[in-house]
Every structure is written in structure tokens, then in C-alpha cells.
Design a protein around this motif. Structure first.
Motif, short mmCIF file in Angstrom:
data_model
loop_
_atom_site.label_atom_id
_atom_site.label_comp_id
_atom_site.label_asym_id
_atom_site.label_seq_id
_atom_site.Cartn_x
_atom_site.Cartn_y
_atom_site.Cartn_z
N ASP A 298 3.07 -1.44 3.79
CA ASP A 298 4.32 -1.44 3.03
C ASP A 298 4.66 -0.08 2.45
O ASP A 298 5.62 0.05 1.68
CB ASP A 298 4.25 -2.48 1.90
N GLY A 299 3.89 0.97 2.79
CA GLY A 299 4.20 2.33 2.35
C GLY A 299 3.63 2.71 1.01
O GLY A 299 4.01 3.75 0.46
N PHE A 300 2.72 1.93 0.45
CA PHE A 300 2.14 2.21 -0.85
C PHE A 300 0.75 2.83 -0.70
O PHE A 300 0.01 2.52 0.23
CB PHE A 300 2.02 0.92 -1.68
N THR A 301 0.41 3.67 -1.67
CA THR A 301 -0.97 4.12 -1.85
C THR A 301 -1.59 3.28 -2.97
O THR A 301 -0.94 3.03 -3.99
CB THR A 301 -1.01 5.61 -2.23
N ARG A 302 -2.84 2.88 -2.78
CA ARG A 302 -3.47 1.98 -3.74
C ARG A 302 -4.45 2.74 -4.63
O ARG A 302 -5.21 3.58 -4.16
CB ARG A 302 -4.19 0.85 -3.01
N LEU A 303 -4.37 2.45 -5.92
CA LEU A 303 -5.26 3.04 -6.91
C LEU A 303 -5.86 1.92 -7.74
O LEU A 303 -5.15 0.98 -8.17
CB LEU A 303 -4.49 3.99 -7.83
N LEU A 304 -7.16 2.02 -7.99
CA LEU A 304 -7.85 1.04 -8.81
C LEU A 304 -8.52 1.78 -9.96
O LEU A 304 -9.29 2.72 -9.76
CB LEU A 304 -8.91 0.29 -7.99
N LEU A 305 -8.18 1.40 -11.18
CA LEU A 305 -8.72 2.04 -12.38
C LEU A 305 -9.46 1.01 -13.22
O LEU A 305 -8.90 -0.03 -13.58
CB LEU A 305 -7.59 2.67 -13.21
#
Length: 319
Positions: free
Chosen positions: A60-67
Motif C-alpha cells: 500500500d506504499g507505507f513504511t512500517r515503524l514499530l516503537l
């Protein structure tokens, strides 16, 4: 659907999840979430949190970040989220210049070949037409380089600024290495830094090529100036030769004019002597004798007079 409804082109999209009060996450859980084992992660903000990402675009064109929040206050957490988002934003913005740098590099290669050909042809120039052709070629290369610089210099400068922001934000993370993960700084150094060095190299290469074209043009103009100086020298020599010929012709004309004027003056003296002879005033000499005696005197006086006039004209011209 929300992203597609935005009125402008989307440059960066990040899907970020914050896990509150979360201790260290198991690496197998991370691989299951991101779908890969090539994960970037580190302990950040003096061990108050952990951040993970794979820096890849999803379908879907997103970069994923997990904090994972391990005890940060809301303001500190907000600042940290902003830094992480800015790292991804300015990383993408800096990378916009990379394909431009690659395409510009190919164009510079073609122009370098054209410049090399023109420089090698400068030593072989023989005619004015050769000079004109090489000057037109160098002018064409210079104008094309200026067009490239005007079009892309701003983008390369912006990429440098964005890259500097990325490095600054990574430094502010205060990250510490987690066993089994590549740090944010390590990823940027391995993936983004080479692209930025390519952009910087292309920018310097463009400036260097412009300077080389300017030096080649100056060299060609020097050859043209030397050729013009030689032509002017030839013209001056031919003018000197013509001036010498005109001087000799003038001297010849002056001699002929002295003879012509002397002839008429001696003739007048002869007429005068005949008149005096008829009146009885001339008894010792005949008119012919008078004319014969007057020839050297008249010629001498005319010659001296003509020389004085010529000297006076020469002095007036020199003044």
C-alpha cells in the motif's frame, strides 16, 4: 483510500505503531510482523525505548515503524516519534536526487566524450572553418552544461540538506546496538550515504566539466587570436610593401613632374629670349643658348622646391 484522496502527490507514508510499556520484543515476533529477517532496530533514548523498521515499502506504499515505549514521558515520546518520522521523510526526500544523479551522470559521460574530441581537434585546426566548427561545438557543450546545472543544482543542494537532517536526527536518537539488529545509523551509512556520495560526485563532476569546457574554449580562442595576429601581421607587411611602392611611384612622379615643369619653364624662357632678341636687347647670346643655359638652373630650382614641399607635408603628417 485516505492517502489516495489527498490532493497532492504523496512523497512519504509511514505506518507507525507505538507499544506502551513494552519490554524487549522477541526477534521471532519481529520477523513475523515485518515478514523478513532484515530488520533495523536499536535501543534509543537512553534505554527508554526500542525502535524497529525494515525501511521497505509495503504493497500500500507505507513504511512500517514499530516503537516500544519502556517508560518515556508523553512529551519525550512525542519528540521521539517526530524524529523517527523525520528520519524516514528526509531519507526519501534526499533519495529523490539519486535517479537524477544517475541520469545526469550518463549525460555528463557523453559530454565528456564530446569535449575530449573537441580538445583533440584543436591541435589539428588548419582553416577558419575548422575554428568556427570547434567553437560552435564547445559553445554547445557549455550551454548544455549550464542548462543541466540550472535544472538540477537545486535538487542536489536540497539532497545535501536533507541528508544532513537525517544524520542529525539519528544522532538525537542516542541509539545503542541490539544484538542481531543493524542500527539506524549503520543502515543509513550503508544505504543512503553511497547515494548521497553519488549525488555529490555528480555535482562536482558537473562543475569540473564546466571548468574544463571553459579552459578548452579559452585555448581555442587563444589559437584564434594567434591566427588573427598572424593575419594582421601579414596585412601590415603587405601595407608596408604597398607604402614602399607608393613612395617609389611618388618619387618617379615627382621626377617626371620636375622634367615637365622644367620643359615648360625653359620654353617660356625661350619665348622671352626671342622677344628680347627681336627688340635688340639681347646681343651676346642667341635664344637657343639662353634656353640651353637655363635648363640646369630651372631643373635644379624645381627639384629643390619639390623636395622642400614634400618635407613640409611629411612633417605636418607626423605632427
Amino acid at each position: 483510500e485516505w492517502v489516495q484522496a489527498l490532493p497532492k502527490e504523496v512523497m512519504v507514508a509511514v505506518d507507525m505503531v507505538v507499544l506502551p510499556r513494552q519490554d524487549l520484543i522477541d526477534i521471532r515476533d519481529l520477523e513475523r510482523v515485518f515478514g523478513t529477517d532484515n530488520i533495523v532496530g536499536a535501543t534509543i533514548n537512553n534505554n527508554r525505548g526500542n525502535a524497529y523498521t525494515d525501511f521497505r515499502l509495503t504493497s500500500d506504499g507505507f513504511t512500517r515503524l514499530l516503537l516500544a515505549d519502556r517508560g518515556m514521558s508523553p512529551p519525550r515520546l512525542g519528540r521521539l516519534i517526530q524524529r523517527l518520522l523525520e528520519i524516514e521523510t528526509y531519507r526519501i526526500m534526499a533519495l529523490i536526487a539519486f535517479p537524477i544523479a544517475r541520469e545526469t551522470g550518463r549525460q555528463l559521460t557523453l559530454k565528456e566524450r564530446r569535449l575530449a574530441t573537441s580538445v583533440s581537434n584543436i591541435s589539428k585546426i588548419e582553416t577558419i572553418e575548422d575554428q568556427r566548427r570547434e567553437l560552435v561545438e564547445l559553445t554547445s557543450v557549455a550551454s548544455e552544461l549550464e542548462a543541466l546545472a540550472a535544472e538540477h543544482s537545486y535538487r542536489f543542494g536540497a539532497a545535501r540538506a536533507y541528508y544532513a537532517i537525517v544524520l542529525e536526527r539519528i544522532q538525537q536518537l542516542q541509539e545503542q546496538r541490539v544484538q542481531g539488529f543493524q542500527t539506524f545509523g549503520g543502515f543509513i551509512d550503508r544505504r543512503l550515504a553511497p547515494a548521497m556520495r553519488t549525488c555529490e560526485s555528480t555535482s562536482k563532476r558537473m562543475d569540473s566539466l564546466s571548468q574544463r569546457v571553459a579552459r578548452a574554449s579559452e585555448l581555442l580562442r587563444t589559437r584564434i587570436d594567434i591566427a588573427l595576429a598572424e593575419q594582421n601581421s601579414e596585412v601590415l607587411r603587405s601595407m608596408d610593401e604597398r607604402a614602399g611602392l607608393q613612395l617609389r611611384l611618388q618619387e618617379t612622379v615627382e621626377g617626371l613632374s620636375v622634367v615637365a615643369m622644367g620643359y615648360y619653364l625653359v620654353s617660356l624662357i625661350g619665348y622671352l629670349a626671342k622677344g628680347l632678341k627681336d627688340q635688340g636687347w639681347l646681343t651676346l647670346l642667341t635664344p637657343g643658348q639662353v634656353m640651353a643655359l637655363s635648363v640646369p638652373i630651372v631643373i635644379g630650382l624645381l627639384y629643390v622646391g619639390v623636395r622642400r614641399v614634400r618635407r613640409a607635408i611629411t612633417k605636418s603628417k607626423q605632427k
